[in-house]
Design a protein around this motif. Structure first.
Motif, PDB file in Angstrom:
ATOM      1  N   TYR A 101       0.834  -1.207   0.000  1.00  8.59           N
ATOM      2  CA  TYR A 101       0.000   0.000   0.000  1.00  8.59           C
ATOM      3  C   TYR A 101       0.866   1.253   0.000  1.00  8.59           C
ATOM      4  CZ  TYR A 101      -3.511   3.317   1.841  1.00  8.59           C
ATOM      5  OH  TYR A 101      -4.347   4.394   2.045  1.00  8.59           O
ATOM      6  N   HIS A 128       2.907   1.709  -3.282  1.00  9.41           N
ATOM      7  CA  HIS A 128       2.068   2.295  -4.329  1.00  9.41           C
ATOM      8  C   HIS A 128       1.955   3.804  -4.140  1.00  9.41           C
ATOM      9  CE1 HIS A 128      -1.891   3.693  -5.836  1.00  9.41           C
ATOM     10  NE2 HIS A 128      -1.572   2.973  -6.885  1.00  9.41           N
ATOM     11  N   GLN A 158      -7.948  -3.166   4.147  1.00 13.08           N
ATOM     12  CA  GLN A 158      -7.043  -3.788   3.184  1.00 13.08           C
ATOM     13  C   GLN A 158      -7.417  -5.265   3.058  1.00 13.08           C
ATOM     14  OE1 GLN A 158      -5.266  -1.885   1.463  1.00 13.08           O
ATOM     15  NE2 GLN A 158      -4.939  -0.050   2.711  1.00 13.08           N
ATOM     16  N   ARG A 198     -15.284   8.827  -3.400  1.00 11.01           N
ATOM     17  CA  ARG A 198     -13.868   8.664  -3.105  1.00 11.01           C
ATOM     18  C   ARG A 198     -13.322   9.825  -2.264  1.00 11.01           C
ATOM     19  NH1 ARG A 198     -10.416   5.573  -6.042  1.00 11.01           N
ATOM     20  NH2 ARG A 198     -11.724   5.692  -7.899  1.00 11.01           N
ATOM     21  N   CYS A 233       3.184   0.649 -12.031  1.00 10.99           N
ATOM     22  CA  CYS A 233       1.723   0.786 -12.033  1.00 10.99           C
ATOM     23  C   CYS A 233       1.220   1.023 -13.453  1.00 10.99           C
ATOM     24  CB  CYS A 233       1.314   1.957 -11.128  1.00 10.99           C
ATOM     25  SG  CYS A 233      -0.460   2.260 -11.061  1.00 10.99           S
ATOM     26  N   MET A 242      -1.354  -5.104  -6.546  1.00 14.65           N
ATOM     27  CA  MET A 242      -2.380  -4.248  -5.957  1.00 14.65           C
ATOM     28  C   MET A 242      -3.303  -3.714  -7.037  1.00 14.65           C
ATOM     29  SD  MET A 242      -1.893  -0.828  -3.618  1.00 14.65           S
ATOM     30  CE  MET A 242      -3.299   0.053  -2.928  1.00 14.65           C
ATOM     31  N   GLU A 262      -6.190  -0.913  -7.676  1.00 12.87           N
ATOM     32  CA  GLU A 262      -6.489   0.345  -6.998  1.00 12.87           C
ATOM     33  C   GLU A 262      -7.165   1.307  -7.967  1.00 12.87           C
ATOM     34  OE1 GLU A 262      -6.824   1.374  -4.242  1.00 12.87           O
ATOM     35  OE2 GLU A 262      -5.760   3.177  -3.650  1.00 12.87           O
ATOM     36  N   ASP A 263      -7.687   2.421  -7.414  1.00 15.99           N
ATOM     37  CA  ASP A 263      -8.219   3.523  -8.212  1.00 15.99           C
ATOM     38  C   ASP A 263      -9.330   3.065  -9.161  1.00 15.99           C
ATOM     39  OD1 ASP A 263      -6.282   5.458  -7.169  1.00 15.99           O
ATOM     40  OD2 ASP A 263      -4.820   4.346  -8.354  1.00 15.99           O
ATOM     41  N   ILE A 268      -6.374  -5.208  -2.448  1.00 20.16           N
ATOM     42  CA  ILE A 268      -7.332  -4.178  -2.847  1.00 20.16           C
ATOM     43  C   ILE A 268      -7.813  -3.490  -1.574  1.00 20.16           C
ATOM     44  CG2 ILE A 268      -9.496  -5.508  -2.727  1.00 20.16           C
ATOM     45  CD1 ILE A 268     -10.209  -4.296  -5.492  1.00 20.16           C
TER      46      ILE A 268
END
Length: 266
Positions: free
Chosen positions: A15, A18, A105, A147, A172, A198, A200-201, A235
């Motif tokens: 985490y 990233h 997480q 978000r 990424c 991971m 994400e987003d 995630i």
């Protein structure tokens, strides 16, 4: 198989890796920080994390660094993990830091298959045109407010965040998902040095929800990560938001929570 504690530690390392991609990273005696001097107004690009302080003297040093950041930026934004000392969390409360919504997480270790909806296609974000399309989707994401915890986000802040996304290129990769050639969702996949991936987003336009699009996008990101050697996939979900139920349905299991604290300059 890793213990839950070991898995949680790997998840936190992933985490924070990233978060730091493409950023200026400063390491102090008892904490680390990321900073984007061109975009001081974007919290996620200017945060303190990895606080290792244990004693009262060490905590004083870490908090003095945080106070210097608050004076320079107008705020101090601090991330904490389950491995942050309880005395640090208590000190944050004592110093009037406001806790943001925590992030659950969750880790996937099983296989994941999803049905792709009709007309679905996926493409990596590579060209300037792709990045502009991503920016337009992120604008809609921010205007919706989930978000951003319901906070209004100015367009220049959104632009700053997307510029931060672009600097993460390498470990990424961002993807655009489309239905009948209309971009309607996005997500990212990150390969961490510890071997964990991971996802994400993630965001899907409201008009395209409940069609299995998010599940398909997550599954494709997982496939990309596993093709690149990742077995465990991370995630995150805000603790108060509905996506956590979808992630659990897809096989992700909660392993820990990360927490964030904010204090603005008076």
């Amino acid at each position: 198989m890793l213990s839950i504690d070991a898995l949680a530690r790997r998840a936190c390392d992933t985490y924070y890796f990233h978060a730091a991609i493409g950023m200026d990273v400063t390491t102090q005696d008892f904490c680390s920080s990321i900073q984007d001097g061109d975009r001081p107004y974007v919290w996620d690009l200017n945060r303190i994390f990895g606080i290792t302080a244990q004693t009262a003297q060490e905590i004083d040093q870490a908090m003095a660094f945080a106070e210097a950041r608050r004076q320079a930026l107008g705020y101090a934004y601090i991330s904490a993990s389950p491995f942050t000392a309880p005395a640090v969390i208590a000190r944050l409360a004592f110093d009037d830091y406001r806790e943001e919504t925590p992030v659950i997480q969750m880790v996937l270790q099983a296989r994941l298959k999803a049905i792709h909806p009709a007309g679905y296609s996926l493409q990596p974000v590579t060209s300037d045109t792709d990045w502009q399309r991503l920016y337009e989707l992120v604008l809609t994401d921010h205007s919706e407010g989930a978000r951003t915890r319901g906070k209004k986000v100015e367009a220049h802040v959104t632009r700053g965040m997307v510029d931060g996304y672009r600097r993460k290129t390498g470990p990424c990769r961002f993807f655009l998902a489309s239905i009948d050639d209309t971009p309607c969702a996005y997500g990212s996949a990150t390969i961490a040095p510890n071997g964990m991936g991971m996802v994400e987003d993630l965001f899907t336009l409201p008009a395209f929800r409940r069609r299995g699009l998010a599940s398909a996008l997550i599954a494709d990101c997982v496939d990309h990560l596993r093709q690149n050697g990742c077995t465990d996939i991370l995630i995150g979900s805000l603790a108060t938001e509905p996506p956590k139920a979808l992630y659990r349905k897809l096989g992700f299991q909660p392993v820990c929570m990360t927490r964030s604290f904010m204090k603005r300059k008076a």
